[in-house]
Write a protein that holds these residues in place. Structure first.
Motif, mmCIF file in Angstrom:
data_model
loop_
_atom_site.group_PDB
_atom_site.id
_atom_site.type_symbol
_atom_site.label_atom_id
_atom_site.label_comp_id
_atom_site.label_asym_id
_atom_site.label_seq_id
_atom_site.Cartn_x
_atom_site.Cartn_y
_atom_site.Cartn_z
ATOM 1 N N LEU A 181 0.970 -1.282 0.117
ATOM 2 C CA LEU A 181 -0.045 0.118 0.002
ATOM 3 C C LEU A 181 0.650 1.301 0.142
ATOM 4 O O LEU A 181 0.530 2.185 -0.597
ATOM 5 N N ARG A 182 1.883 1.188 0.763
ATOM 6 C CA ARG A 182 2.771 2.612 0.778
ATOM 7 C C ARG A 182 3.429 2.551 -0.475
ATOM 8 O O ARG A 182 3.407 3.862 -0.969
ATOM 9 N N ARG A 219 3.020 6.015 -3.226
ATOM 10 C CA ARG A 219 3.954 6.399 -3.868
ATOM 11 C C ARG A 219 4.068 6.577 -5.244
ATOM 12 O O ARG A 219 4.488 7.732 -5.846
ATOM 13 N N ILE A 220 3.667 5.368 -5.934
ATOM 14 C CA ILE A 220 3.760 5.259 -7.474
ATOM 15 C C ILE A 220 2.553 6.383 -8.031
ATOM 16 O O ILE A 220 2.669 7.087 -8.896
ATOM 17 N N ARG A 221 1.390 6.307 -7.361
ATOM 18 C CA ARG A 221 0.161 7.250 -7.766
ATOM 19 C C ARG A 221 0.446 8.541 -7.636
ATOM 20 O O ARG A 221 -0.056 9.543 -8.419
ATOM 21 N N THR A 241 0.078 5.848 -26.403
ATOM 22 C CA THR A 241 1.145 5.800 -25.256
ATOM 23 C C THR A 241 0.411 5.750 -23.950
ATOM 24 O O THR A 241 -0.871 6.407 -23.937
ATOM 25 N N VAL A 242 0.880 5.271 -22.930
ATOM 26 C CA VAL A 242 0.250 5.201 -21.548
ATOM 27 C C VAL A 242 1.376 5.279 -20.532
ATOM 28 O O VAL A 242 2.461 5.476 -20.667
ATOM 29 N N ALA A 243 0.766 5.753 -19.245
ATOM 30 C CA ALA A 243 1.699 5.865 -18.060
ATOM 31 C C ALA A 243 1.342 4.441 -17.399
ATOM 32 O O ALA A 243 0.308 4.260 -17.077
ATOM 33 N N PHE A 244 2.416 3.682 -17.061
ATOM 34 C CA PHE A 244 2.323 2.144 -16.746
ATOM 35 C C PHE A 244 2.150 2.455 -14.973
ATOM 36 O O PHE A 244 3.076 3.244 -14.421
ATOM 37 N N ASP A 245 1.178 1.884 -14.438
ATOM 38 C CA ASP A 245 0.879 1.841 -12.949
ATOM 39 C C ASP A 245 0.948 0.408 -12.451
ATOM 40 O O ASP A 245 -0.138 -0.490 -12.696
ATOM 41 N N ARG A 246 2.080 -0.192 -11.970
ATOM 42 C CA ARG A 246 2.180 -1.330 -11.410
ATOM 43 C C ARG A 246 1.353 -1.825 -10.263
ATOM 44 O O ARG A 246 1.305 -2.751 -9.706
ATOM 45 N N GLY A 247 0.883 -0.731 -9.585
ATOM 46 C CA GLY A 247 -0.058 -1.142 -8.412
ATOM 47 C C GLY A 247 0.659 -1.391 -7.189
ATOM 48 O O GLY A 247 -0.159 -2.309 -6.420
ATOM 49 N N GLY A 248 1.604 -1.012 -7.068
ATOM 50 C CA GLY A 248 2.446 -1.674 -5.806
ATOM 51 C C GLY A 248 3.182 -2.997 -5.971
ATOM 52 O O GLY A 248 3.930 -3.370 -4.979
#
Length: 118
Positions: free
Chosen positions: A10-11, A15-17, A90-97
């Motif tokens: 979760l932390r 931080r990614i978001r 194009t996209v921004a990648f969010d690996r979700g933690g």
């Protein structure tokens, strides 16, 4: 006393978001990985809507045989094809933690093979 696995994840997710933000022209590719399945969404954070979604539970992909990583690769290709249909390159990648390893990496590679740019 250290953090539990869920607290650590979760932390990292928060931080990614902070830096990963999706718009209509460059949406966020959000990945959620459970023990059995994997899900991907293209999200426009300005409007708060999901533009496209794909998962290993989709009818076409549920019939697929193979390892979890191979199925994740197919999900990546499916989300890239759906993105291309609505005009997203194009996209921004969010690996979700999750760590960029295993199924998350396989999904990203499948999306890149199908033509999405990160």
């Amino acid at each position: 006393m250290g953090l539990s696995t869920s607290e650590r994840r979760l932390r990292i997710r928060r931080r990614i978001r902070k830096v990963s933000f999706g718009t209509a022209t460059k949406p966020r590719l959000s990945v959620f990985r459970s023990n059995k399945e994997i899900y991907a969404q293209l999200i426009d954070d300005n409007k708060g809507v999901s533009l496209a979604a794909a998962s290993s539970r989709d009818k076409e992909l549920a019939k697929a045989k193979g390892t979890k990583s191979e199925i994740a690769n197919l999900v990546g290709k499916a989300i890239a094809e759906k993105g291309k249909k609505i005009g997203i390159e194009t996209v921004a990648f969010d690996r979700g933690g999750c760590l960029y390893h295993g199924r998350v990496k396989s999904l990203a590679e499948g999306a890149r093979e199908a033509g999405l740019k990160f």
